[in-house]
Enzyme design. Sequence first.
Site, PDB file in Angstrom:
ATOM      1  CG  HIS A 308      24.641   8.324  20.655  1.00 46.87           C
ATOM      2  ND1 HIS A 308      24.202   7.907  19.661  1.00 46.87           N
ATOM      3  CD2 HIS A 308      24.800   7.780  21.631  1.00 46.87           C
ATOM      4  CE1 HIS A 308      24.116   6.625  19.929  1.00 46.87           C
ATOM      5  NE2 HIS A 308      24.595   6.331  21.055  1.00 46.87           N
ATOM      6  CG  ASP A 365      28.142   5.924  28.508  1.00 42.59           C
ATOM      7  OD1 ASP A 365      28.429   5.728  27.297  1.00 42.59           O
ATOM      8  OD2 ASP A 365      28.036   4.623  29.263  1.00 42.59           O
TER       9      ASP A 365
HETATM   10  C1  SDX Z   1      28.143   4.960  23.854  1.00 41.54           C
HETATM   11  O1  SDX Z   1      26.769   3.757  19.077  1.00 41.54           O
HETATM   12  C2  SDX Z   1      26.051   3.519  20.262  1.00 41.54           C
HETATM   13  O2  SDX Z   1      25.045   3.428  20.289  1.00 41.54           O
HETATM   14  C3  SDX Z   1      26.994   3.749  21.408  1.00 41.54           C
HETATM   15  C4  SDX Z   1      26.250   3.593  22.683  1.00 41.54           C
HETATM   16  C5  SDX Z   1      25.453   2.040  22.957  1.00 41.54           C
HETATM   17  O3  SDX Z   1      24.576   1.938  23.895  1.00 41.54           O
HETATM   18  O4  SDX Z   1      26.321   1.357  22.298  1.00 41.54           O
HETATM   19  O5  SDX Z   1      25.269   4.631  22.878  1.00 41.54           O
HETATM   20  C6  SDX Z   1      26.993   4.030  24.116  1.00 41.54           C
HETATM   21  O6  SDX Z   1      29.079   4.720  23.250  1.00 41.54           O
HETATM   22  C7  SDX Z   1      27.736   6.413  24.138  1.00 41.54           C
HETATM   23  C8  SDX Z   1      28.812   7.539  23.661  1.00 41.54           C
HETATM   24  C9  SDX Z   1      29.871   7.570  24.893  1.00 41.54           C
HETATM   25  N1  SDX Z   1      30.838   8.214  24.532  1.00 41.54           N
HETATM   26  C10 SDX Z   1      31.260   9.634  25.001  1.00 41.54           C
HETATM   27  O7  SDX Z   1      30.217  10.148  25.703  1.00 41.54           O
HETATM   28  C11 SDX Z   1      32.392  10.115  24.565  1.00 41.54           C
HETATM   29  C12 SDX Z   1      32.187  11.530  24.192  1.00 41.54           C
HETATM   30  N2  SDX Z   1      31.556  11.700  23.129  1.00 41.54           N
HETATM   31  C13 SDX Z   1      32.104  11.690  21.863  1.00 41.54           C
HETATM   32  O8  SDX Z   1      33.390  11.390  21.920  1.00 41.54           O
HETATM   33  C14 SDX Z   1      31.450  11.490  20.647  1.00 41.54           C
HETATM   34  O9  SDX Z   1      30.369  12.274  20.853  1.00 41.54           O
HETATM   35  C15 SDX Z   1      30.885  10.024  19.946  1.00 41.54           C
HETATM   36  C16 SDX Z   1      32.188   9.334  19.833  1.00 41.54           C
HETATM   37  C17 SDX Z   1      30.192   9.709  20.962  1.00 41.54           C
HETATM   38  C18 SDX Z   1      30.202  10.463  18.674  1.00 41.54           C
HETATM   39  O10 SDX Z   1      31.226  10.936  17.669  1.00 41.54           O
HETATM   40  P1  SDX Z   1      30.704  11.192  16.367  1.00 41.54           P
HETATM   41  O11 SDX Z   1      29.284  10.788  15.975  1.00 41.54           O
HETATM   42  O12 SDX Z   1      31.871  10.516  15.508  1.00 41.54           O
HETATM   43  O13 SDX Z   1      30.750  12.692  16.242  1.00 41.54           O
HETATM   44  P2  SDX Z   1      32.112  13.506  16.110  1.00 41.54           P
HETATM   45  O14 SDX Z   1      33.160  12.986  17.178  1.00 41.54           O
HETATM   46  O15 SDX Z   1      32.493  13.732  14.664  1.00 41.54           O
HETATM   47  O16 SDX Z   1      31.757  15.124  16.653  1.00 41.54           O
HETATM   48  C19 SDX Z   1      31.065  15.914  16.034  1.00 41.54           C
HETATM   49  C20 SDX Z   1      31.320  17.324  16.279  1.00 41.54           C
HETATM   50  C21 SDX Z   1      32.654  17.426  16.327  1.00 41.54           C
HETATM   51  O17 SDX Z   1      33.109  18.991  16.246  1.00 41.54           O
HETATM   52  P3  SDX Z   1      33.374  19.523  14.805  1.00 41.54           P
HETATM   53  O18 SDX Z   1      34.524  18.867  14.141  1.00 41.54           O
HETATM   54  O19 SDX Z   1      32.033  19.562  13.765  1.00 41.54           O
HETATM   55  O20 SDX Z   1      33.648  20.982  15.127  1.00 41.54           O
HETATM   56  O21 SDX Z   1      30.979  17.276  17.887  1.00 41.54           O
HETATM   57  C22 SDX Z   1      32.335  17.486  18.465  1.00 41.54           C
HETATM   58  C23 SDX Z   1      33.127  17.012  17.650  1.00 41.54           C
HETATM   59  O22 SDX Z   1      34.333  17.642  18.110  1.00 41.54           O
HETATM   60  N3  SDX Z   1      31.895  16.733  19.639  1.00 41.54           N
HETATM   61  C24 SDX Z   1      32.247  16.882  20.990  1.00 41.54           C
HETATM   62  C25 SDX Z   1      31.591  15.883  21.840  1.00 41.54           C
HETATM   63  N4  SDX Z   1      31.352  14.840  20.951  1.00 41.54           N
HETATM   64  C26 SDX Z   1      31.400  15.419  19.626  1.00 41.54           C
HETATM   65  N5  SDX Z   1      32.793  18.201  21.536  1.00 41.54           N
HETATM   66  C27 SDX Z   1      32.877  18.327  22.916  1.00 41.54           C
HETATM   67  N6  SDX Z   1      32.523  17.174  23.640  1.00 41.54           N
HETATM   68  C28 SDX Z   1      32.040  15.930  23.150  1.00 41.54           C
HETATM   69  N7  SDX Z   1      31.474  15.003  24.140  1.00 41.54           N
END
Ligand code: SDX
Length: 430
Positions: A308, A365
């Site tokens: 998140h 989720d």
């Molecule tokens: C919602 O914003 C809100 O409030 C949203 C929400 C709401 O109520 O409105 O809470 C609802 O959207 C919840 C999130 C649902 N999405 C998912 O579950 C999809 C999977 N998660 C991600 O794609 C990700 O975690 C996000 C999009 C939720 C957050 O992304 P960020 O903050 O931009 O973080 P990032 O993509 O920069 O990730 C940071 C690191 C990265 O690795 P490094 O580059 O540091 O090596 O964490 C890794 C990412 O590769 N990473 C994951 C991951 N999420 C982040 N690796 C594996 N699995 C994951 N799910």
Amino acid sequence: MSEKTVVLTDAASNRSTALPVVTGTLGDPAFDIGKLNKDTGYFTYDPGFMSTAATKSAVTFIDGDQGILLYRGYPIEQLAKHSNFLEVAYLLINGELPKADEFAKFDHEVTHHTMMRESLKNFFQGFHYDAHPMAMCMAAVGSLAAFYHDSLDINDPAQRKLAAIRLIAKMPTIAAAAYRYSIGWPIRYPRNNLEYCSRFLHMMFEVPSEPLQISPVAAKALDLLFILHADHEQNASTSTVRLVGSTGANPYACVAAGIAALWGPAHGGANEAVLKMLAEIGDAKNVSKAVERAKDKNSGFRLMGFGHRVYKNFDPRATIIREMCHKVLGELGVNDPLLDVAMELEQAALKDSYFVERKLYPNVDFYSGIIYKALGIPTEMFTVMFAIARTAGWVAHWLEQHETLDAKIGRPRQIYIGAPNRDYVDPAKR
Ligand code: SDX
């Protein structure tokens, strides 16, 4: 300078600017950079708004490190325990919990705006039967503007409030209509003698040939899920609603844009993606392979429902929903092996340094789809459920931005990385 300021100086040009510090009721303070470019010739650069507040708001507060979520100051755990979705919608819109007569009036208004125009029902005939329900909802909500655009003066607070009530009232009707059309069943009218969630379940599952007994356990579980999904500060879809709203667009167009933003798998589309991921993993014995795949940047695979932007601790909503899973599935007599897969996946990820170092925890989720599935909601409808609930937050933010006197149209700047100024070249000389 009476207020607290921070002076920023560019050593090369020796140009300085005093940045006022903006402090809210809770949360980190911010530098007001409104005059930065005029004073220093610099912009700030923050794609994804990692450190940028786009607005002030009194609707919701999240503390990502502590895993705290407040709607108008009330902790989500207390609202989940004591309130109901329609009361939470009132709270988000009006800023205070309703007295009994205020709630009765609000409930009556919502109940008497649940029907959609008959010509809107025909709108669904234009879709192929297997159209995704999010596409149908986005289009149908946007088309509400066609019915109300000329009668809507968004500068009139009473008309703004009516538009908010219409959206909260009609989202379940439109959502159920999209589902019914996709399975070839007749679209059902809302029953005003039922409360909000029972009324939705009735429109979803009632068949003309026999009366439908709504399970109170199912209605209560849905109401709780709607409370937990109602609002969440300036998330991508709410920010979209606000950006569209800042142009003066009508609220139906704003909420349709919010639905479009919510659909993405990185946002609200994650609940549908989680169920597909769990089904693909299939069994707890395959969990470790999935965790390794999610750690491999080249795999393009992420654990959906994990991570998140704000929560770097447990998402408090996920904690509540996880506990709900066992209770609701037990009361409904549903035994879903995907719940075992989800629990195993959560345990495996939370022990793995990749997830621990990046503070990736289950989000709202991760478990919600398991409950929706137990209620008989098809996977393609999961994000539609999210949209029904989030409509309360979207309209609360839309109302708030129109009550903010110095609201400006949202217009971000950019860092240009394209071609420098150059002359046109005649086709014969290219
Ligand atoms: C919602 O914003 C809100 O409030 C949203 C929400 C709401 O109520 O409105 O809470 C609802 O959207 C919840 C999130 C649902 N999405 C998912 O579950 C999809 C999977 N998660 C991600 O794609 C990700 O975690 C996000 C999009 C939720 C957050 O992304 P960020 O903050 O931009 O973080 P990032 O993509 O920069 O990730 C940071 C690191 C990265 O690795 P490094 O580059 O540091 O090596 O964490 C890794 C990412 O590769 N990473 C994951 C991951 N999420 C982040 N690796 C594996 N699995 C994951 N799910």
